[in-house]
Design a protein around this motif. Structure first.
Motif, PDB file in Angstrom:
ATOM      1  N   TYR A  50      11.238  17.920   8.985  1.00 19.78           N
ATOM      2  CA  TYR A  50      10.938  17.375   7.667  1.00 19.78           C
ATOM      3  C   TYR A  50      10.869  18.514   6.663  1.00 19.78           C
ATOM      4  O   TYR A  50      10.888  19.694   7.042  1.00 19.78           O
ATOM      5  CB  TYR A  50       9.613  16.603   7.702  1.00 19.78           C
TER       6      TYR A  50
ATOM      7  N   PRO B  32       2.523  15.104   3.979  1.00 12.38           N
ATOM      8  CA  PRO B  32       1.983  13.956   3.240  1.00 12.38           C
ATOM      9  C   PRO B  32       0.576  13.609   3.718  1.00 12.38           C
ATOM     10  O   PRO B  32       0.259  13.754   4.904  1.00 12.38           O
ATOM     11  CB  PRO B  32       2.972  12.834   3.578  1.00 12.38           C
TER      12      PRO B  32
ATOM     13  N   TYR C 155      -4.461  15.897   5.956  1.00  9.93           N
ATOM     14  CA  TYR C 155      -3.151  16.545   5.881  1.00  9.93           C
ATOM     15  C   TYR C 155      -3.351  18.029   6.183  1.00  9.93           C
ATOM     16  O   TYR C 155      -4.476  18.534   6.237  1.00  9.93           O
ATOM     17  CB  TYR C 155      -2.511  16.359   4.499  1.00  9.93           C
TER      18      TYR C 155
ATOM     19  N   ASP D  26       0.499   5.265  11.414  1.00  5.63           N
ATOM     20  CA  ASP D  26       0.248   6.283  10.401  1.00  5.63           C
ATOM     21  C   ASP D  26       0.657   5.736   9.039  1.00  5.63           C
ATOM     22  O   ASP D  26       1.829   5.396   8.833  1.00  5.63           O
ATOM     23  CB  ASP D  26       1.035   7.559  10.706  1.00  5.63           C
TER      24      ASP D  26
ATOM     25  N   GLU E 271       9.758   9.284   9.136  1.00 13.92           N
ATOM     26  CA  GLU E 271       8.422   9.853   9.275  1.00 13.92           C
ATOM     27  C   GLU E 271       7.339   8.780   9.260  1.00 13.92           C
ATOM     28  O   GLU E 271       6.356   8.865  10.009  1.00 13.92           O
ATOM     29  CB  GLU E 271       8.152  10.876   8.167  1.00 13.92           C
ATOM     30  N   PHE E 272       7.495   7.780   8.414  1.00 16.52           N
ATOM     31  CA  PHE E 272       6.520   6.696   8.313  1.00 16.52           C
ATOM     32  C   PHE E 272       7.247   5.363   8.299  1.00 16.52           C
ATOM     33  O   PHE E 272       8.398   5.273   7.875  1.00 16.52           O
ATOM     34  CB  PHE E 272       5.696   6.816   7.019  1.00 16.52           C
TER      35      PHE E 272
ATOM     36  N   MET F 242       9.648   9.607   0.276  1.00 19.88           N
ATOM     37  CA  MET F 242       9.282   9.480   1.679  1.00 19.88           C
ATOM     38  C   MET F 242      10.512   9.747   2.540  1.00 19.88           C
ATOM     39  O   MET F 242      11.591   9.217   2.288  1.00 19.88           O
ATOM     40  CB  MET F 242       8.727   8.088   1.955  1.00 19.88           C
TER      41      MET F 242
ATOM     42  N   CYS G 168      -0.014   9.628   0.215  1.00 28.33           N
ATOM     43  CA  CYS G 168       0.474  10.426  -0.915  1.00 28.33           C
ATOM     44  C   CYS G 168       1.488  11.449  -0.396  1.00 28.33           C
ATOM     45  O   CYS G 168       1.112  12.360   0.354  1.00 28.33           O
ATOM     46  CB  CYS G 168      -0.680  11.139  -1.611  1.00 28.33           C
ATOM     47  N   PRO G 169       2.770  11.325  -0.792  1.00 30.06           N
ATOM     48  CA  PRO G 169       3.781  12.313  -0.385  1.00 30.06           C
ATOM     49  C   PRO G 169       3.908  13.467  -1.380  1.00 30.06           C
ATOM     50  O   PRO G 169       4.880  14.211  -1.317  1.00 30.06           O
ATOM     51  CB  PRO G 169       5.058  11.473  -0.333  1.00 30.06           C
TER      52      PRO G 169
ATOM     53  N   ARG H 198      -2.231  11.239   4.989  1.00 28.50           N
ATOM     54  CA  ARG H 198      -2.082  10.084   5.868  1.00 28.50           C
ATOM     55  C   ARG H 198      -3.432   9.600   6.366  1.00 28.50           C
ATOM     56  O   ARG H 198      -4.445  10.292   6.242  1.00 28.50           O
ATOM     57  CB  ARG H 198      -1.189  10.439   7.055  1.00 28.50           C
TER      58      ARG H 198
ATOM     59  N   CYS I 168      -4.131   9.115  -5.654  1.00 27.19           N
ATOM     60  CA  CYS I 168      -2.940   9.144  -4.802  1.00 27.19           C
ATOM     61  C   CYS I 168      -1.682   8.913  -5.622  1.00 27.19           C
ATOM     62  O   CYS I 168      -0.652   9.568  -5.395  1.00 27.19           O
ATOM     63  CB  CYS I 168      -3.047   8.089  -3.694  1.00 27.19           C
TER      64      CYS I 168
ATOM     65  N   CYS J  45       1.256   6.402   5.100  1.00 28.70           N
ATOM     66  CA  CYS J  45       1.473   7.454   4.109  1.00 28.70           C
ATOM     67  C   CYS J  45       0.734   7.088   2.832  1.00 28.70           C
ATOM     68  O   CYS J  45       1.013   6.059   2.210  1.00 28.70           O
ATOM     69  CB  CYS J  45       2.968   7.624   3.838  1.00 28.70           C
TER      70      CYS J  45
END
Length: 326
Positions: free
Chosen positions: A18, A85, A165, A182, A196-197, A192, A186-187, A87, A136, A184
């Protein structure tokens, strides 16, 4: 025909990259990530296939009675080189009722830190859902969070509902319940990233199970890093051989090598077989491998031992009593 005896198992690493770094699955039975056996006559089989075929011989009586064919623990190596991010994950009740999955309790064990390493975990001061939600959305939420300056050897228990995080240059071993839950939150203004999510697990969906209270960190006492319903994690500092008997756990055992190297030695068909585990590797010792010896093969070897002896409540009394651990 006599059944073939199971043996300590290591798995092939699965890696995802990532923008903030990478995660390496050392052991996973998640469906979308399913570890393959690396060596021996089981090589090429997935952990899910092992559970379908060998069931409680792998996970142990108590663990199998509670989790069924889902292997209950996941091990990942997080190599953070940016800002993960933010989580959060729900508890078992929330995850089961809404999504038919396990929740997630987990431990972060800090392996190495470099420049600008820090961990955000929980709230600096108690807050509320509205304030948190707005923070967020505009990516200012780290101002609400409790910030830890991590160091190698530190462990952080991350309970369900605790936002978290990591950022900077830091390597973390994560030992967690097997769950894809999980969310997300706030990235940090980035899109995104694919895979990943689950995009259906949104900030809005998490607001009612986030813990908004001030976070209080209590360091573990001694080498027992976590002892909860989902798992027990113990740090083992090896300077001489250790005899182990697994019969009291009702559980598999995982050994994650943090430093050095060791050899797990056990009797198979009248012969002593040795199974090495080196720094960075995780080994699954099936529940049926009851008696073995761990021999350090390098100086100052450190292992993390993980067991899961969760008891299914009695349907009439709710009693959670079970076999004692040694």
């Amino acid at each position: 025909m006599e059944e073939r005896k199971l043996y300590p198992i290591k798995f092939c690493t699965l890696q995802d990259d990532y923008s903030w770094g990478s995660e390496e699955f050392k052991l996973a039975d998640l469906g979308y990530r399913d570890s393959l056996v690396r060596e021996g006559w089981l090589a090429g089989n997935s952990l899910g296939e092992l559970m379908d075929t060998y069931m409680d011989r792998i996970s142990g009586d108590n663990s199998y009675e509670y989790y069924g064919r889902q292997f209950p623990t996941c091990v990942r190596l997080l190599k953070v080189r940016g800002k993960m991010p933010l989580r959060v994950h729900p508890d078992d009740d929330t995850a089961g009722q809404r999504y038919d999955f396990l929740g997630k309790d987990k431990l972060w064990y800090v392996l190495r830190t470099g420049k600008d390493a820090r961990v955000g975990i929980g709230m600096k001061q108690s807050t509320d859902a509205e304030t948190f939600f707005k923070a967020c959305l505009d990516a200012s939420v780290d101002g609400l969070l409790n910030i830890v300056a991590p160091h190698a050897g530190q462990s952080l228990r991350i309970r369900p509902g605790t936002v978290h995080y990591a950022e900077g240059d830091i390597d973390i071993l994560e030992i967690a319940q097997s769950s894809p839950m999980d969310f997300c939150l706030c990235p940090w203004g980035r899109p995104m990233e694919d895979g990943e999510f689950d995009p259906s697990l949104t900030l809005a969906d998490a607001l009612d199970f986030i813990d908004y209270r001030r976070f209080s960190y209590t360091p573990p006492e001694g080498d027992t890093l976590a002892d909860c319903e989902a798992f027990t994690i113990t740090r083992m500092k090896l300077d001489s051989p250790v005899k182990c008997n697994n019969s009291g756990y009702g559980s598999f055992i995982l050994y994650s090598c943090i430093k050095g190297a060791a050899s797990l030695q056990l009797d198979i068909l009248g012969q002593t077989a040795a199974f090495p585990v080196r720094e960075g590797e995780t080994m699954l010792v099936p529940a049926e491998c009851e008696d073995f010896v761990i021999v350090p093969t390098e100086k100052d070897t450190v292992l993390l031992e993980t067991t899961s002896d969760r008891i299914q409540p009695d349907s009439y009394t709710g009693d959670r009593s079970g076999s004692s651990t040694e």
